[in-house]
Design a protein around this motif. Structure first.
Motif, short mmCIF file in Angstrom:
data_model
loop_
_atom_site.label_atom_id
_atom_site.label_comp_id
_atom_site.label_asym_id
_atom_site.label_seq_id
_atom_site.Cartn_x
_atom_site.Cartn_y
_atom_site.Cartn_z
N THR A 80 0.09 -0.71 -0.33
CA THR A 80 -0.23 0.30 0.07
C THR A 80 0.23 1.33 -0.04
O THR A 80 1.96 1.67 0.54
N TYR A 81 0.58 2.50 -0.54
CA TYR A 81 1.06 3.35 -0.72
C TYR A 81 0.27 4.46 -1.12
O TYR A 81 -0.44 4.42 -1.39
N LYS A 82 0.01 5.84 -0.10
CA LYS A 82 -0.97 7.05 -0.01
C LYS A 82 0.40 8.38 -0.34
O LYS A 82 1.16 8.02 0.76
N TYR A 83 -0.21 9.47 -0.51
CA TYR A 83 -0.12 10.50 -0.82
C TYR A 83 -0.58 11.91 -1.24
O TYR A 83 -2.15 11.08 -0.80
N THR A 84 -0.39 12.97 -0.71
CA THR A 84 -0.88 13.59 -0.50
C THR A 84 -0.70 15.02 -1.96
O THR A 84 0.85 15.08 -1.89
N VAL A 85 -1.49 15.32 -3.02
CA VAL A 85 -1.00 16.22 -3.73
C VAL A 85 -1.08 16.91 -3.02
O VAL A 85 -1.64 18.34 -2.66
N LEU A 86 0.16 18.69 -3.13
CA LEU A 86 -0.12 19.47 -2.35
C LEU A 86 0.25 20.55 -3.07
O LEU A 86 -0.60 22.00 -2.93
N GLU A 87 1.04 20.83 -4.05
CA GLU A 87 1.19 21.97 -4.73
C GLU A 87 1.05 21.73 -7.03
O GLU A 87 1.45 20.26 -6.39
N GLY A 88 0.19 22.26 -7.91
CA GLY A 88 0.88 21.78 -9.31
C GLY A 88 -0.50 22.11 -9.75
O GLY A 88 -1.92 22.48 -9.06
N GLU A 89 -0.33 21.99 -11.36
CA GLU A 89 -1.45 22.09 -11.90
C GLU A 89 -2.87 20.85 -11.74
O GLU A 89 -3.53 21.45 -12.48
N LEU A 90 -2.56 20.23 -11.26
CA LEU A 90 -4.09 19.58 -10.52
C LEU A 90 -4.99 20.02 -9.92
O LEU A 90 -6.36 19.54 -9.76
N LEU A 91 -4.45 20.88 -8.72
CA LEU A 91 -5.23 22.25 -7.73
C LEU A 91 -5.53 22.78 -9.10
O LEU A 91 -5.19 22.99 -9.58
#
Length: 159
Positions: A80-91
């Motif tokens: 299992t691998y979990k991450y959080t997008v903090l910045e970038g064009e996905l936001l």
């Protein structure tokens, strides 16, 4: 704040432990071998474990130029691998944060199933464009299939 969850499941012929090691744990080294426009990954904080913050920069001139994310969980036992997008064009003006969980399980005939759950935290009562999500997931599927082809062509790697 709204919350939208998108779940996806894909299969591969690569065994679970090998797939997790190559496609998830060693992604920073694998992706440049399989993506024509090599992304550059920079660790800006941490040692590769939970809490590590990375910036991935894409040179292909697409809509997404960079992603800054924080690694939240790496569990090699449960794959299992979990991450959080903090910045970038996905936001965007509408999306405040994206959390993603990837889990690899045993699949048919010795292969794997990759289950992903993406949780989009929207600003206000904004809705998520599901068509855009599907396009992004299709790009991810293309990357998975390219990784699968690479691993089949190079069977000695990631054993």
């Amino acid at each position: 704040m709204g919350v939208f969850t998108y779940e996806n499941e894909v299969t591969t012929v690569i065994p679970p432990a090998k797939f997790f090691k190559a496609f998830i744990l060693d992604a920073d080294r694998l992706y440049p071998k399989i993506v024509p426009h090599q992304p550059k990954t920079e660790v800006v904080e941490g040692d590769g474990g939970p809490g590590t913050i990375k910036i991935i920069t894409f040179s292909h001139g697409g809509q997404v130029k960079s992603i800054k994310h924080r690694l939240d969980v790496v569990d090699e036992k449960s794959l299992t691998y979990k991450y959080t997008v903090l910045e970038g064009e996905l936001l965007s003006d509408n999306i405040d944060q994206i959390s993603k969980e990837l889990k690899v399980t045993a699949g048919p005939d010795g292969g794997s199933i990759l289950k992903s759950v993406s949780i989009y935290h929207t600003k206000g009562d904004h809705q998520i464009d599901e068509q855009k999500l599907k396009i992004g997931e299709e790009k991810g599927l293309g990357l998975l299939k390219a990784a699968e082809a690479y691993l089949l062509a190079n069977p000695a790697e990631y054993n």
